[in-house]
Design a protein around this motif. Sequence first.
Motif: not given
Length: 389
Positions: A144-153, A274-285
Amino acid sequence: MSARDWIDKDFYRELGVSSSATDADIKKAYRKLARELHPDANPGNTEAETRFKAVSEAYGVIGDPEKRKQYDEARRLFGGGLRGFGSGGPGGGFDVSDIFGGANAQGAGGSFSGLGDILGGLFGRRGQGSTAGRPRRGADVDTEIRIDFLEAIRGATVPLRLSSPSTCGTCNGNGARPGTQPRTCPTCNGAGLITRSQGAFAFSEPCRDCRGTGRIVDDPCPECGGDGVSTKSRTLTVRIPPGVEDDQKIRLAEQGEPGQNGGHAGDLYVRVHVTPHAVFGRSGNDVTITVPVTFQELALGTTLTVPTLDGKVSLRVAAGTANGRVFRVRGKGVAKRDGAAGDLLVTVQVAVPNKLSDEAKAAMEEYAKATSDHDPRPELTAMLKQRSE
Ligand SMILES: [Zn+2]
Ligand SMILES: [Zn+2]
C-alpha cells in the motif's frame, strides 16, 4: 494420518501465528520453534520431539506460499466438514485424490468442484509423481502507499521500499553451505511425498524428513538457515498514473516474489490511498468544490471567484439562484489519458450566520415584513391545511 486429519489440523495454531500472518512471520515463528524443540536440544524428551515433527509438518505446508494457498482454500471450502467422508470405506485402498477426482467427473456437489485439484495439489496425484523441481510462478505481493489529492490527479512517481523473500544469494537457493550439496532424501527418494496406508486408505502426504522438498541439507547455508530464501529489501519506483482514485490497485507485472526453478515472478499490487483535500473532492474525472455563499448573493446575483486545481475562474451567479445549485466549469477537472479532461463542479451553499448584529437583525426583520406574503412551502401548507380540516 488421513486426509481428514490433515485438513482438520490447524497448521497456523501449530506455529502460533494467525492465518493472516505474512510468509516472513511464519518463517520466523517456525525457526524459533524449531530451535526450541529440536531433538538435539531436548534429548529424550518425546513430547518435544512430537511437537518438533508437528511444527515441521505445519511449516512444510504453510511455509510454502503455493501449498499454503491450497491449504487455505481447502479449509475455506470445507473446514472440518470432511468428517464422515470415506470412514468405513470398502477395502482395497484408494487414493484420496481419486475420490474427489471421481466426484468432479460426475459433477457432484457444486462446492466440491475443484476439490480434486486442490487435494491433488496438496497430496500430489498418484502416478504423476512429485511437483518438486517444476517451474513455479512466484507469489503475488500486495502493498500500500499513500499519496495526496493533487498527486493522485496529476500522477506521481513514488519510491517504494519492499522487504520480500528472494532466492538466497549465498547458496543460490539450494539451502546448503557453499561448497556442500544437498543430498536426495532417502525416505521419499527425492519425490517429496510419501504414501502411507491406514486401514483401507492409502494417502500421499508431504515427506516429513525433507518437508516435501525431496532433499536433505546436512550443512545449512549460514545466510538463509537452509531455506534457500533470504529476506531482501529493494526499492522500486512506482509510477502512479494521473487520475488514480482512492483505493485503486495498480499492478506491476512480475515485481512480486521471484519464481522457482525458472518460473515467472509474481505480480506486485499496490493499493493507493489518497489523502483527501481540504477544499476539493472527486467524482470520477470531475473535481468538486462547495462554495459557501450568502443568501443575498443567491437572491440578488453575484460573480464568484472560485479556485480551480491550477488557478481560478469567475462564475456568474444569476439573481434567484437556488441553494445547492451545481455549476459545471468545463475542462477544469482531472485530465484524462486521451487529452480530454473532466469538469469542475461548483456547488453553491448558503452559509447562515450564527450571530447577527443589531443592525443586521433589524434589516432582516424589515426584509421579513416586506416578504411576509411569500410562502416558501406552498405544498406543505396545502397538505397541513387538509389535515386540520
Ligand atoms: Zn542460503
Ligand atoms: Zn523426503
